[in-house]
Design a protein around this motif. Structure first.
Motif, mmCIF file in Angstrom:
data_model
loop_
_atom_site.group_PDB
_atom_site.id
_atom_site.type_symbol
_atom_site.label_atom_id
_atom_site.label_comp_id
_atom_site.label_asym_id
_atom_site.label_seq_id
_atom_site.Cartn_x
_atom_site.Cartn_y
_atom_site.Cartn_z
ATOM 1 N N TYR A 1 30.694 -25.252 -4.241
ATOM 2 C CA TYR A 1 31.389 -24.629 -3.216
ATOM 3 C C TYR A 1 32.824 -25.091 -3.556
ATOM 4 C CZ TYR A 1 26.626 -24.059 -1.154
ATOM 5 O OH TYR A 1 25.335 -24.079 -1.087
ATOM 6 N N PRO A 2 33.452 -24.465 -4.445
ATOM 7 C CA PRO A 2 34.845 -25.146 -5.116
ATOM 8 C C PRO A 2 35.763 -24.489 -3.793
ATOM 9 C CG PRO A 2 33.977 -23.091 -6.347
ATOM 10 C CD PRO A 2 32.849 -23.660 -5.472
ATOM 11 N N ASP B 1 40.398 -17.260 -1.008
ATOM 12 C CA ASP B 1 39.982 -15.745 -1.525
ATOM 13 C C ASP B 1 39.709 -14.988 -0.752
ATOM 14 O OD1 ASP B 1 37.596 -16.455 -0.661
ATOM 15 O OD2 ASP B 1 36.439 -16.599 -2.405
ATOM 16 N N GLU C 1 38.360 -23.099 -4.492
ATOM 17 C CA GLU C 1 38.863 -21.574 -4.705
ATOM 18 C C GLU C 1 38.271 -20.548 -3.728
ATOM 19 O OE1 GLU C 1 37.857 -23.558 -7.095
ATOM 20 O OE2 GLU C 1 39.288 -23.310 -8.947
ATOM 21 N N ASN C 2 37.117 -21.113 -3.059
ATOM 22 C CA ASN C 2 36.585 -20.206 -2.196
ATOM 23 C C ASN C 2 37.488 -20.120 -0.458
ATOM 24 O OD1 ASN C 2 34.565 -19.518 -4.074
ATOM 25 N ND2 ASN C 2 32.869 -20.931 -2.903
ATOM 26 N N ASP D 1 32.143 -16.690 1.678
ATOM 27 C CA ASP D 1 31.942 -17.944 0.720
ATOM 28 C C ASP D 1 32.607 -19.017 1.329
ATOM 29 O OD1 ASP D 1 34.660 -17.356 -0.079
ATOM 30 O OD2 ASP D 1 33.833 -16.504 -1.936
ATOM 31 N N PHE D 2 32.628 -20.213 1.017
ATOM 32 C CA PHE D 2 33.580 -21.263 1.567
ATOM 33 C C PHE D 2 33.707 -22.677 0.670
ATOM 34 C CE2 PHE D 2 28.849 -20.821 2.554
ATOM 35 C CZ PHE D 2 28.316 -22.133 2.252
#
Lengths: 579, 261
Positions: free
Chosen positions: B38-39, B45, B41-42, B50-51
């Motif tokens: 769950y990097p 975006d 970057e989520n 996503d998280f």
């Protein structure tokens, strides 16, 4: 909080969750034992799927679960779910009292979407190539081998804390269609029984061996051809060569040593080179459940974990304890036809229970040992406008003709090949003051020669179907969703009336369960088993059953208890009367 | 209930806010720790499904390094469970010697939240989440908010009241109410731009439209009296180009869909 608590809550929030288990490698690219290396085995890293694997001998299969939920605004937080389900269409299993159930299927429609690959591609962040394509486009390209993988379609509810509580239906993937030009994808799922009805599935399996040379009478050794085909034969067993059955007990490579020729009453004759040498499957004194298990697991490839042998044995012990089966399958027959033959012969049904994820088998009788049967009525259960009643004249049975004692071990299912016939007739229902028409059920029985056993099963058919069956279709609120196919239910509604015009409750067997509005409404189709008025059936309890005062409600409704002379049960309550 | 907390400034306008500029997309973002599945970057975006998720609980710093100093006066977030653990979310900026808090909030729910503060500039920013448990955080943005020139009361429904909810009722054969399912489809309401000056339309509206063509944004229709009515929104259908409605003024209308809870 639980599924059962949420399903009865007014203002519940239904949500559909679909989980798909696909193969996934547990290794890391280029880390031993994976031998993949960029520049050597490929130009980019794999995606930890078998299709993209660059070190296939070392592929270490694990499972990656993809989770999709219905589109909506009230979604879980902190859960790996992709909100792209636009619809779920379930064609439910349909119980068939004359054979294998109609298989269930589910089609999940999903909307494709661009995806960054994070959480899917283990090397997404470090891969260093431009992310392109769509989620399902990439998923299919990386996972072309999906048939047979598990799918769980979950009817659920999301609570105010955004946690999903659900109840799963279990299927396996048949195929994934799409994405199409409008970006829609169809995930098409079946139940495991679907895979047992293929025409290619045979019992026994087709043998490939041929006689390498002529086999004269009196000769007990021969060689198989083509070379190496001997590995397909066990070290001993029964073979069919033309119309002769032979037993063998020795095998060395492709060479077979026979013990007995012309067994089971077949004629001992000479055979020419090139005759097919078919391995037979011998069933000797097996129970119905054991035969069904063997056909499904050994010949149809059904996963053994889908069958609860304990439950099946218990059903057999109750209803078919002395009904044993013997027969030699000497040539390949379609498994589906064999299953239908055995189920009809034994008066039982087989179906896929999507909720438990098990194949269930049940003997259909008018005296089900079902314990406490739930009741539904038009006040608290049946939804307005949903009630439909239909007579099933073609399902009525007034006589059962069972053809048995086959004339030899090689007969087909043709009644002229049987020496005996048992006729069980219910004249009352055939006379002109009643239905005035014969309704005959013909049963072929190659497996059990006992007239007593055959008549027992015929009587069950007569008892069960001598009154024209009625089919009821109702829709219930999801609060009653725990009812499922194969369950019995007592129905009390204004459309089921006795001669006085009063409601006359009746017992039904649920043959089909269709969730018409996921998480909200469930449509049930059921066939009438018996009218309840004036009829009580109880089983003789086994040793483990406690006395009345300690028995559960289920046990009290299932077994026969004897009251004292004073008409009171052990706890002082008045004994139910058989009138 | 959506909470909008104003700190360090006196924002008293009635005007609607559109919060779409996200400085996290303009620089390098590094989390002090993260779960690799769950990097970080989520986080930026704009996808709520996503998280970002850290590997551990405690104080998590998410540092942003920009090529040049950029100003910000809002912080917005959505799709988080920090609130369930009583955690706090702070935005800090580097003032040349240390990180200084621009704003901070202890969320009381999972609703979309906009926090406004006095405009400050820096090339180093830090999002700090302090939480006693491992949290998840779906969408975060901060940067310069955009405000429309006029209020938008007439003919418009506040987001919280624009619920698009469907019902499935269960009534028995005998007429008894047996239950109800609700299917939340979020909220739907228009965003009407009236009497926007030529200058505003060209210098600000166009930038917003370019963003809205691709991504969601945060919309607060009444930033003075109803700061808590925040909508995580996206445009449905075509984006109608503005047209001159009066000499020197332009107008248009967008159909918004989004979530408020």
């Amino acid at each position: 909080m639980s599924f059962d608590a949420l399903k009865i809550k007014v203002g519940r929030r239904p949500i559909t969750l679909v989980e798909v288990d696909l193969d996934f490698c547990g290794l890391t690219y280029g880390v031993a034992p994976c031998t993949a290396a960029i520049g050597t085995t490929g130009t980019i890293k794999c995606y930890n799927t078998y299709k993209t694997c660059q070190s296939k001998p070392n592929f270490s299969k694990t499972v990656k679960t993809y989770r999709f939920v219905s589109e909506g605004s009230f979604l879980p937080v902190g859960e790996d779910v992709l909100p792209c389900i636009t619809g779920v269409s379930i064609a439910p299993t349909q119980l068939n009292p004359r054979g294998v159930a109609v298989s269930a299927s589910a089609t999940i429609t999903l909307r494709d979407f661009p995806h960054h690959d994070r959480g899917i591609d283990p090397y997404a962040v470090t891969r260093g190539i431009e992310n392109a394509g769509s989620f399902f486009g990439k998923l299919k390209a990386r996972n072309p081998f999906v048939t047979g993988r598990p799918v769980r379609v979950m009817t659920g509810y999301i609570n105010n804390q955004r946690v999903i509580y659900g109840r799963a239906r279990n299927y396996i993937i048949d195929r994934i269609e799409g994405p199409d030009a409008s970006g829609m994808v169809k995930l098409i799922c079946k139940d495991p029984l679907k895979f047992s009805d293929g025409e290619k599935l045979k019992a026994p399996k087709e043998s490939k061996g041929l006689l390498a040379s002529n086999l004269p009478t009196g000769v007990h050794t021969f060689a198989l051809t083509p070379a190496g085909v001997g590995v397909e034969y066990p070290t001993s067993g029964r073979l069919r060569i033309n119309d002769e059955l032979v037993d063998y007990a020795g095998k060395s490579g492709d060479n077979i040593t026979l013990v007995t020729r012309g067994v089971a009453g077949t004629e001992h004759v000479a055979h020419d080179a090139g005759e097919k040498v078919q391995l037979c499957k011998v069933f000797d004194n097996v129970y119905v459940d054991q035969l069904l298990y063997a056909l499904l697991v050994d010949f149809a490839g059904v996963d053994a974990t889908y069958i609860s042998t304990t439950d099946w044995a218990a059903e057999r012990t109750t209803w078919l304890a002395s009904f044993t089966l013997s027969y030699t399958l000497s040539e390949p027959e379609a498994v589906k036809d064999l299953l239908n033959e055995v189920l009809l012969m034994s008066g039982s049904v087989l179906w896929w229970d999507e909720v438990s994820g098990k194949l269930r088998w049940k003997v259909i009788t008018v005296a089900p040992d079902v314990g406490v049967v739930p009741t539904i009525d038009g006040v608290s259960h049946i939804l307005e406008g949903s009630l439909q009643v239909k007579d099933l004249p073609n399902d009525r049975v007034s006589r059962v003709l069972t053809y048995f004692n086959p004339r030899g071990p090689l007969v087909k299912r043709d009644k002229k090949d049987f020496a005996s016939v048992s006729a069980m007739v219910d004249l009352d229902s055939e006379n002109n003051l009643s239905y005035g028409e014969e309704k005959t059920l013909e049963v072929i029985n190659r497996w059990n020669p006992s007239l007593t056993e055959i008549e027992n099963i015929s009587q069950r058919y007569i008892d069960r179907y001598k009154v024209m069956p009625r089919e009821l279709t109702v829709t219930l609120d999801a609060k009653d969703i725990n009812l499922k196919t194969g369950d019995y239910v007592d129905v009390n509604t204004r459309v089921l009336q006795g001669p006085t015009g009063q409601n006359q409750p009746a017992r039904f067997l649920i043959t089909e369960t269709n969730e018409t509005a996921m998480g909200s409404h469930v449509q049930y189709t059921m066939v009438q088993i018996e009218e309840l008025a004036g009829r009580i059936t109880r089983l003789i309890a086994d040793d483990a059953c406690p006395v009345w005062s300690l028995a559960s409600a289920d046990q009290k409704a299932t077994y026969l208890f004897i009251s004292g002379d004073d008409g009171l049960m052990g706890d002082g309550s008045p004994a139910p009367l058989i009138s | 209930m959506t909470t909008v907390i104003t700190t360090g400034g006196s924002y008293t306008s009635l005007k609607p806010l559109l919060c779409y500029q996200n400085l996290l997309e303009a620089g390098d973002v590094v989390a002090s720790n993260q779960n690799p599945s769950y990097p970080v970057e989520n986080l930026y975006d704009w996808l709520p499904y996503d998280f970002f998720k850290p590997a551990t609980s405690g104080v998590i710093n998410i540092d942003l390094a920009l090529p040049t100093s950029r100003n910000a006066d809002y912080l917005a977030f959505y799709a988080q469970d920090v609130w369930t653990f009583g955690g706090t979310i702070e935005l800090l900026y580097y003032n040349g010697t240390s990180y200084v808090q621009a704003c901070g909030v202890t969320p009381s729910g999972s609703s979309p939240t906009v926090v406004t503060f006095s405009e400050v500039g820096s090339n180093l920013w830090r999002l700090r989440v302090t939480c006693s448990d491992v949290f998840t955080l779906g969408c975060v943005s901060f940067g310069k908010r955009m405000e429309l020139e006029h209020g938008t009361y007439i003919g418009q429904t506040p987001p919280q009241l624009a619920r698009d909810t469907k019902f499935i009722n269960s009534v028995s054969d005998a007429g008894v109410f047996l239950g109800r399912s609700i299917l939340s489809q979020g909220v739907r309401r228009p965003l009407v731009l009236n009497y926007a000056t030529d200058q505003f339309t060209r210098t600000q509206w166009l930038d917003f439209v370019k963003h809205a063509e691709c991504k969601p944004f945060y919309f607060v229709p009444n930033s003075r009296d109803r700061l808590n009515e925040c909508m995580f929104a996206w445009v449905e259908g075509d984006i109608a180009p503005p047209t001159h409605t009066h000499y020197g003024f332009m107008g248009t209308s967008l159909n918004l869909r989004g979530v408020v809870e």
